[in-house]
Design a protein around this motif. Structure first.
Motif, PDB file in Angstrom:
ATOM      1  N   LYS A 251       0.825  -1.219   0.000  1.00 55.88           N
ATOM      2  CA  LYS A 251       0.000   0.000   0.000  1.00 55.88           C
ATOM      3  C   LYS A 251       0.857   1.267   0.000  1.00 55.88           C
ATOM      4  O   LYS A 251       0.637   2.172  -0.803  1.00 55.88           O
ATOM      5  N   SER A 252       1.843   1.308   0.910  1.00 55.30           N
ATOM      6  CA  SER A 252       2.691   2.513   0.982  1.00 55.30           C
ATOM      7  C   SER A 252       3.436   2.703  -0.336  1.00 55.30           C
ATOM      8  O   SER A 252       3.605   3.836  -0.806  1.00 55.30           O
ATOM      9  N   THR A 253       3.856   1.608  -0.930  1.00 52.83           N
ATOM     10  CA  THR A 253       4.578   1.685  -2.211  1.00 52.83           C
ATOM     11  C   THR A 253       3.653   2.202  -3.318  1.00 52.83           C
ATOM     12  O   THR A 253       4.071   2.993  -4.169  1.00 52.83           O
ATOM     13  N   THR A 270       6.705  -0.768   8.581  1.00 49.83           N
ATOM     14  CA  THR A 270       5.255  -0.994   8.515  1.00 49.83           C
ATOM     15  C   THR A 270       4.545   0.310   8.861  1.00 49.83           C
ATOM     16  O   THR A 270       5.038   1.107   9.661  1.00 49.83           O
ATOM     17  N   THR A 271       3.418   0.553   8.215  1.00 50.12           N
ATOM     18  CA  THR A 271       2.713   1.809   8.426  1.00 50.12           C
ATOM     19  C   THR A 271       1.993   1.765   9.766  1.00 50.12           C
ATOM     20  O   THR A 271       1.221   0.849  10.030  1.00 50.12           O
ATOM     21  N   VAL A 272       2.270   2.763  10.615  1.00 49.26           N
ATOM     22  CA  VAL A 272       1.622   2.809  11.925  1.00 49.26           C
ATOM     23  C   VAL A 272       0.557   3.900  11.980  1.00 49.26           C
ATOM     24  O   VAL A 272      -0.284   3.901  12.875  1.00 49.26           O
ATOM     25  N   PHE A 274      -0.489   6.528   8.693  1.00 47.23           N
ATOM     26  CA  PHE A 274      -1.086   6.532   7.358  1.00 47.23           C
ATOM     27  C   PHE A 274      -0.050   7.002   6.362  1.00 47.23           C
ATOM     28  O   PHE A 274       1.001   7.522   6.724  1.00 47.23           O
ATOM     29  N   ASP A 275      -0.373   6.799   5.089  1.00 41.15           N
ATOM     30  CA  ASP A 275       0.408   7.387   4.002  1.00 41.15           C
ATOM     31  C   ASP A 275      -0.475   8.453   3.382  1.00 41.15           C
ATOM     32  O   ASP A 275      -1.686   8.303   3.321  1.00 41.15           O
ATOM     33  N   TYR A 276       0.154   9.509   2.909  1.00 38.42           N
ATOM     34  CA  TYR A 276      -0.615  10.533   2.211  1.00 38.42           C
ATOM     35  C   TYR A 276       0.123  10.933   0.947  1.00 38.42           C
ATOM     36  O   TYR A 276       1.345  11.083   0.951  1.00 38.42           O
TER      37      TYR A 276
HETATM   38 MG   LIG Z   1       2.302   0.750   4.625  1.00 37.12          MG
END
Ligand SMILES: [Mg+2]
Ligand SMILES: Nc1nc2c(ncn2[C@@H]2O[C@H](COP(=O)(O)OP(=O)(O)OP(=O)(O)O)[C@@H](O)[C@H]2O)c(=O)[nH]1
Length: 395
Positions: A251-253, A270-272, A274-276
């Protein structure tokens, strides 16, 4: 010295928004009649101006009939789109005479109290300039001042004149006074109705429009959120696209691959939080939010799962054991939200095919499942474009 290539005017009038132009088979057909309609004051003018400017950019000539703004002001405001050749943007000035000032424009309406004079001035300018796009801003100005039957007659005459010139004519119109029967008649005179609405969400005004072709089996879009940006013009705007899916799916990628600029809040990969990312593709802007995949961060997930325009559901195609979790995440966001499945890591051996994934997840048959390689930006943009088409209802 190089000379600029001569571009022949095309038989379609592009909006400049590729997702819409594709659906309109290249743009609005020429000639045609558009009703830009709302029942409350909204930003219809920006659509009219954008349409005029896009015409000039495409090498055509546009004509803007303005009953509300002094021509200096109108031209000044249109500079927000960037520079356009003023000779190709013909203004019919209907305000200087209201202000008892001489007009700086070649075309002007001198006697605003006479519909006959208004008609003659617009038709003379149309014949002389042969614009491919005509914007009349607006018909409610006339409806407020003249008998309804006379305005409707003028309306039809302008449609005929535009048709003879091979132009797309757009009438801006807010309905204050007319009954439904009259509106039916006006819609019936139009080939397309573009409706506009504004709403206030979280203190921010959101504008949207919806295009309906009046012909049987014609095009009908959903409400399309849009925004305006200086020098860019009108763009479709999605305030929240959610990128979600199980732990470690990519997802982050995906968010990084789509965005010019992005931020991720990660610990040890690991996302703790969120990504924006903010995405700009020609004619589309989107704010993308990537959620954490781990279940222990579900409370964060729920914060971002509100008011979602659409979902990119990322799954690791080499991990079929996680497909039930992926489905569960979709349910968490809620029903009826358009989504596209990204079969990510499709570069790895043992990756499931899109049809396998579709079957194992028991997805509705028309759900797009796209093979992607987020680390190489492969397929992610196409997935977003397909999602955009689903949201605005042109797919
Ligand atoms: Mg992530
Ligand atoms: N081979 C391959 N590796 C990928 C691909 N996409 C992502 N990865 C790798 O998979 C790992 C996880 O990627 P992330 O983007 O952090 O995944 P995530 O879904 O955000 O993970 P969480 O936030 O922890 O749930 C990283 O090592 C990525 O480099 C892909 O398409 N192919």
């Amino acid at each position: 010295m190089m000379t600029a290539p001569v571009r022949a005017p095309t038989a379609r009038a592009k909006t400049g928004i590729p997702v819409l132009d594709d659906r309109l088979q290249g743009g609005f057909p020429r000639p045609s009649t558009l009703l830009l309609f709302s029942d409350k004051p909204t930003e219809k003018r920006i659509f009219g101006e954008n349409f005029a400017v896009q015409g000039v950019r495409a090498g055509e000539r546009s004509m803007y009939v303005d009953f509300f703004r002094a021509p200096q002001l109108a031209r000044g405001e249109m500079k927000r789109f960037g520079s356009v050749d003023p000779a190709k943007l013909v203004l019919v000035d209907a305000t200087s005479s209201q202000l008892l000032l001489p007009s700086p424009e070649r075309y002007h309406i001198d006697d605003i109290s006479s519909l006959e004079n208004i008609r003659e001035a617009i038709i003379a300018a149309t014949r002389a300039e042969k614009p491919t796009r005509i914007i009349v801003d607006s018909m409610e100005f006339l409806m407020d001042r003249f008998p309804k039957e006379d305005v409707l007659r003028l309306w039809r005459e302008l449609i005929d004149a535009a048709r003879a010139a091979g132009a797309v004519i757009c009438f801006l119109f807010i309905n204050w006074t007319l009954a439904e029967g009259d509106l039916v008649e006006i819609r019936g005179m139009s080939d397309f109705v573009v409706e506009f609405q504004s709403s206030l969400r979280g203190g921010i005004i959101r504008n949207s429009m919806r295009i309906s072709q009046m012909a049987q089996e014609g095009i009908r879009t959903n409400w399309i959120p849009y925004t305006f940006k200086d020098l860019v013009g009108l763009t479709v705007y999605f305030p929240r696209i959610l990128v979600t899916g199980p732990f470690n799916a990519g997802k982050s990628t995906v968010v990084k691959a789509l965005s010019e600029k992005s931020v991720s809040i990660d610990r040890m990969g690991t996302t703790v939080a969120f990504d924006y990312g903010n995405v700009n593709i020609t004619g589309i802007e989107a704010e993308i939010f990537g959620t954490p995949g781990q279940e222990r961060f579900e409370f964060i997930f729920k914060i971002f799962a509100r008011e979602v325009s659409g979902i990119l559901l990322v799954i690791d195609a080499t991990h079929p054991d996680e497909l039930p979790r992926a489905k569960q995440m979709l349910d968490l966001v809620g029903p009826k939200i358009p989504f596209v499945v990204l079969a990510n890591k499709s570069d790895l051996a043992g990756a499931l095919s899109p049809s396998d994934i579709s079957r194992r997840m028991d997805l509705p048959p028309d759900t797009p499942v796209m093979p992607t390689v987020a680390t190489e930006s492969r397929g992610v943009r196409d997935a977003l474009l397909i999602l955009a088409e689903m949201i605005i209802g042109v797919r």
